[in-house]
Design an enzyme around this catalytic site. Sequence first.
Site: not given
Length: 697
Positions: A84, A221, A633
């Site tokens: 992402h 991810d 992240s």
Amino acid sequence: MKTKALLISAFIASAPMAHADEGMWTLYDLPQAVYEQMKGFGFELPYQGLYSGNAAIMKSVVNFSGYCSGVVVSPDGLVFTNHHCGFEAIRSHSTVDHDYMLNGFYAKTYADELPNENMFVSFMVEQKDITDELVAKGLNNRTPEQQQAFLDSIENVMSKQISEKDSTLRLEIKPFYEGNKYYATTYRDFTDLRLVFTIPKSMGKFGGETDNWMWPRQTCDFSVFRIYADPKTNGPAAYSKDNVPYHPEHWARVSLDGYKEGDFAMTIGYPGSTERYLSSYGIKQMRDAENAPRAQVRGVKQEVMLRHMRASEAVRIKYDSKYAQSSNYWKNSIGMNKCIDSVGIISMKKDFEKRISDWQDKTGYLKGKLDFDKLAALYAKMFNLQRDFMYWRETFMRTNELTTRAMRAASKDAPKELSFKNNNEEWDAALDKEVMAVLLKNYADQVKDAQALPEFYKTIQNKYRGDYKKYVDYLWSKSVLMKNDTKISTTSSKFKKDPAVQYGQQLLAIMRSLRKEMEPLYDSIDVQEKYLCDAKVRMEQDLPHYSDANFTMRLSYGQVGGYDLGGKPSGYYTTAESIVAKMKQADKNFEYFAEPVMHELLSAKDFGKYQDKTTGKMQLCFLTNNDITGGNSGSPMFDGKGRLIGLAFDGNWDSLSSDIWFDSKLARCIGVDIRYVLFMMDKWGHADRLIKEIGAE
């Protein structure tokens, strides 16, 4: 919130240790006591191995494009971050004919690696405390507004000095400990960053919004980029076909050994923002005047977006990234409000503030300054203004192309000549028009104060009889701003009469009016919040108080392990069997769709070297009690030997209020197992050259 008291650094060094699962520690001045507790939990490297040694771990960690974290994993500058985090880069290279979002991408040679505009990675070179220097130059003798100008001037001077010695360096000054400390951090930025590998969206975003912020997770991810450098200096350089892969001073080694419950785990990354000193009044405003409006507006907008995206692959490619960005904090706002209420955070904060008030009465500390009645009154005056402002921002900021152009054209900073190009790769007229119409109506339905309604709402009611679609169609058809390859003088009468320009001017007038009322209130609130933080720290002198996150490099340490929710253990890892079971539910939930090859790969009987030696399972995602927030992240997750075992990508639903109140029993960091990452690169991508480069063959 700024605070002027207490030399916190001295008190932190001598304080008892915090829970190992809470805290975002700076590396350059990591207290020895923290390091000793890390060793007690299983960390095996020397103190210098974190920040200052030749192979210091921090040298492999990067700020990824100013909004995420990442880690260098090879001697040729490969960078791992989350899928992402690379989402927009992947989308920007995608077309209907070559849909890398849908189908994934692997550059089989260096020449195939794809450059990206406006992306970069930053390496932290040095950090130091400059508080005493600033105080000696009169920082505390200035008003808040004067202080900011003073800090900007000092930053400019220090930046110039450092760039004269090395033109590849830049410097930032940021406040720590609520403004009681100031650190200067030096960075080196690399702007030639190329996409190397991404798996299909079905895996990189597996579970979509259904599973976002949830546990258990199976999302793979990750995405892979490469840093390119000047061939002569191995330093930063603007994109050029002649640039070569960067050779870092240090890179993280991956581990195929895995982890077990209770093992040491550490993340290093760039957490964005936390507000754990915020008052009960501030939290109530956050819940009801910020989070609630954000969730409400985005829910309305996203329903329209998703309907159009599912109807057209071309539209989906244009809006995939925009939808993901919007929906992420739509769900976060909902979850945070749920946690605020279920945990009873406002009540707990009020009880704590009562303790501070009683302590203040006994000691006289900040007497005549910290005033809880005044703080309550200020927030009461601010509440509706903040709520209306949030509705304004969520309705009109970056929600549709015409409104964006209109406000740019109406801005006081607009150039003498405006130029717009209708780049149909970036937006879709039908989707944008419908979003604009439904949001205009929603704003009128939700805003409490008629003074927060722009003048054009009278036109909508009087001329178009409340038909928002007709008003939007009128603006699109009549405004020069939406014409192909527009160029217009901002001083011309045609420009001044343009209906979309007038629309933009009226929007900005409301924004300025709201800000004019809000700014003095916020200045007064900040002073009281500053005093409150000061009193908390002084009252708890025997407890550690780390600085709130501010998107500078931080370390969090703890252990691998799950949590208990109402007597039901979470487990601490997920398996291949669990994702296959979800994939089989795709007919009921499209966000669990995966291509047949993914079913086949993850239904294997033997996963070879990627299979956990202890459990015998292919482990996909796992939990630690490391502290995490937005910006983390892509943060590397290290074991006790400093080896890479995963990439952090999410927090859990049951602790979404951890930015303001950390619950050590519930707060967990969700990471993707590095063995899952390498398995997909190997078995799906057949990326043999990358596996070899990383040293995982």
